[in-house]
Design a protein around this motif. Structure first.
Motif, mmCIF file in Angstrom:
data_model
loop_
_atom_site.group_PDB
_atom_site.id
_atom_site.type_symbol
_atom_site.label_atom_id
_atom_site.label_comp_id
_atom_site.label_asym_id
_atom_site.label_seq_id
_atom_site.Cartn_x
_atom_site.Cartn_y
_atom_site.Cartn_z
ATOM 1 N N GLU A 1 31.950 41.022 72.407
ATOM 2 C CA GLU A 1 32.122 41.963 73.511
ATOM 3 C C GLU A 1 33.605 42.199 73.797
ATOM 4 O OE1 GLU A 1 28.157 41.307 76.307
ATOM 5 O OE2 GLU A 1 30.138 40.658 76.987
ATOM 6 N N ALA A 2 34.343 41.087 73.768
ATOM 7 C CA ALA A 2 35.783 41.215 74.043
ATOM 8 C C ALA A 2 36.458 42.082 72.998
ATOM 9 C CB ALA A 2 36.427 39.828 74.087
ATOM 10 N N GLN B 1 23.788 45.718 77.835
ATOM 11 C CA GLN B 1 24.068 44.726 78.882
ATOM 12 C C GLN B 1 23.084 44.863 80.037
ATOM 13 O OE1 GLN B 1 28.158 44.114 79.937
ATOM 14 N NE2 GLN B 1 27.675 44.273 82.080
ATOM 15 N N ALA C 1 36.267 40.493 79.632
ATOM 16 C CA ALA C 1 36.707 40.675 78.240
ATOM 17 C C ALA C 1 38.207 40.885 78.139
ATOM 18 C CB ALA C 1 35.975 41.867 77.622
ATOM 19 N N ASP D 1 32.696 47.413 85.070
ATOM 20 C CA ASP D 1 33.545 46.321 85.552
ATOM 21 C C ASP D 1 33.026 44.972 85.053
ATOM 22 O OD1 ASP D 1 35.027 48.217 86.826
ATOM 23 O OD2 ASP D 1 34.283 47.773 88.838
ATOM 24 N N LEU E 1 31.396 44.349 82.448
ATOM 25 C CA LEU E 1 31.602 44.192 81.006
ATOM 26 C C LEU E 1 33.085 44.005 80.667
ATOM 27 C CD1 LEU E 1 30.535 44.377 78.046
ATOM 28 C CD2 LEU E 1 30.944 46.849 78.201
ATOM 29 N N VAL E 2 33.916 44.797 81.291
ATOM 30 C CA VAL E 2 35.332 44.853 80.872
ATOM 31 C C VAL E 2 36.152 43.711 81.464
ATOM 32 C CG1 VAL E 2 37.436 46.234 80.995
ATOM 33 C CG2 VAL E 2 35.245 47.339 80.527
ATOM 34 N N SER E 3 35.915 43.404 82.723
ATOM 35 C CA SER E 3 36.788 42.446 83.409
ATOM 36 C C SER E 3 36.900 41.106 82.681
ATOM 37 C CB SER E 3 36.300 42.252 84.843
ATOM 38 O OG SER E 3 37.226 41.473 85.551
ATOM 39 N N VAL F 1 35.502 45.668 73.672
ATOM 40 C CA VAL F 1 36.214 46.214 74.828
ATOM 41 C C VAL F 1 37.680 46.459 74.482
ATOM 42 C CG1 VAL F 1 37.033 45.674 77.153
ATOM 43 C CG2 VAL F 1 34.659 45.221 76.523
ATOM 44 N N LEU G 1 27.238 48.979 77.064
ATOM 45 C CA LEU G 1 26.738 49.022 78.444
ATOM 46 C C LEU G 1 25.218 49.115 78.477
ATOM 47 C CD1 LEU G 1 29.399 51.371 80.068
ATOM 48 C CD2 LEU G 1 28.928 49.012 80.721
ATOM 49 N N TYR H 1 42.033 44.994 86.053
ATOM 50 C CA TYR H 1 40.941 44.079 85.719
ATOM 51 C C TYR H 1 41.382 42.615 85.637
ATOM 52 C CZ TYR H 1 37.466 47.689 84.713
ATOM 53 O OH TYR H 1 36.553 48.706 84.818
ATOM 54 N N VAL I 1 38.285 34.368 74.836
ATOM 55 C CA VAL I 1 37.939 35.014 76.080
ATOM 56 C C VAL I 1 37.825 33.956 77.161
ATOM 57 C CG1 VAL I 1 36.263 36.443 77.262
ATOM 58 C CG2 VAL I 1 36.694 36.779 74.835
#
Lengths: 164, 194
Positions: B122-123, B187, A23, A17, A19-21, B126, B184, B145, B104
């Motif tokens: 990262e964007a 991060q 982005a 979450d 990482l993705v949210s 993803v 991941l 999200y 972003v």
């Protein structure tokens, strides 16, 4: 990795979450934002604002009436021109009839009758709006256009009766 | 989250241009994010965003508040996007040179260049991973999200039962976790050990 924690999402899901949210929430470039805003405003600008207008209800006991002579609805210019053309043709024809049969005060009598009929049909005429009154009268009583013919026939009958 | 004030809606319904501009500014990042998920192309996403917002504002006079405004808008975006994918005929709007960049959304300072580049990468990562998911999972995850919608709202937007939404999100997250495992692992853990 896939083991969840009691009372909340598992650690892997929280990491995902995080990482993705951020982005996934993407903004269009500034120029595109401005173009979109301009397009939306241009698209909705011609729309009239939705304003609630209180319309008084017509009482059930109100008698049916003809429209008042000074109608708020504007008449197109073509309507005025059409009525003017009809009147000119009418007066021309009547002048010819007067010349052919000789005549007295029939024209003034006819106008008086026309005014009386129009007053009955559309109410008292508004000063300064004769063409409107004429147009309304013709709209409600197109048979008025037959009056000159009726008058012509009546004059012919009277003339033939005099000869006889 | 993105739910605008009711006063803004009322003014927009009355044709107030400032209120309309405010609503557009509030909603367009969410609309664009959803449009990106559906169309997978910045130009087409911008075109869909514009189309959806125009229709939304033209119809806002009929909004009575019986559903969330954002849910109503997102459903419109989804339906228009699906319809557009079917037809594929409308000419796209023109974009400038940096139109293909994806900005972003972030509250970080603008001079944080290194962080910005990292977030940008990262964007992209993803987005690339998300693009490999099935359509329904991708859309459900995006709605989940970008605006933190509840399952009920996502179900309403997508027009599917709530359990289907839960399934899409669960499976989509599991699949994304596999696809994004390298990112991941790089991060810092947000929720403890991973």
């Amino acid at each position: 990795m896939w083991a969840g924690l009691a009372g909340g999402p598992p650690a892997w899901e929280r990491d995902l979450d995080a990482l993705v949210s951020p982005a996934l929430l993407t903004e269009p470039p500034a120029a595109v934002q401005q173009a979109i805003l301009a397009a939306v405003l241009a698209a909705v600008a011609p729309m009239p604002a939705r304003v609630a207008v209180a319309v008084p209800a017509t009482p059930a006991y109100a008698p049916a009436r003809m429209a008042p002579p000074a109608s708020p609805r504007p008449l197109p210019l073509a309507a005025y021109l059409l009525v003017a053309a009809v009147l000119v043709a009418y007066v021309t024809a009547m002048s010819w009839v007067q010349g052919a049969f000789g005549g007295g005060a029939w024209l003034s009598t006819l106008f008086a009758q026309l005014l009386a009929v129009s007053e009955l049909v559309v109410g008292r005429p508004a000063v300064g709006e004769p063409l409107t009154v004429a147009w309304l009268a013709l709209q409600r009583a197109p048979w008025l256009l037959l009056l000159p013919i009726g008058w012509l026939l009546w004059e012919r009958d009277r003339a033939s009766a005099r000869v006889a | 989250m993105a739910e605008p004030l009711s006063d803004t809606i009322r003014r927009a319904q009355a044709g107030d241009q400032a209120a309309i501009a405010e609503l557009v500014a509030e909603q367009q990042r969410y609309v664009y994010s959803i449009a990106m998920t559906i169309m997978k192309d910045p130009t087409e996403a911008a075109d869909l965003t514009q189309d959806a917002l125009i229709r939304f504002m033209q119809a806002i006079g009929s909004y009575r508040g019986d559903t969330k405004l954002s849910t109503w808008l997102y459903r419109l975006v989804v339906n228009l996007g699906i319809d557009r994918l079917r037809r594929r005929g409308a000419p796209p709007i023109r974009l400038d040179d940096d139109a293909n960049d994806i900005d972003v959304a972030s509250e970080q300072p603008a001079d944080d260049v290194a962080g910005s580049v990292e977030r940008h990468e990262e964007a992209l990562t993803v987005r690339a991973a998300l693009a490999r998911l099935p359509d329904a999972q991708r859309l459900a995850l995006t709605l989940h999200y970008v605006d933190d919608l509840r399952y009920e709202d996502i179900a309403e937007v997508m027009g599917v039962p709530i359990n289907t939404v839960k399934s899409h999100i669960r499976r989509g997250k599991e699949r994304l976790a596999v696809l994004l495992r390298p990112a991941l692992e790089r991060q810092p853990a947000a929720g403890g050990a991973s």
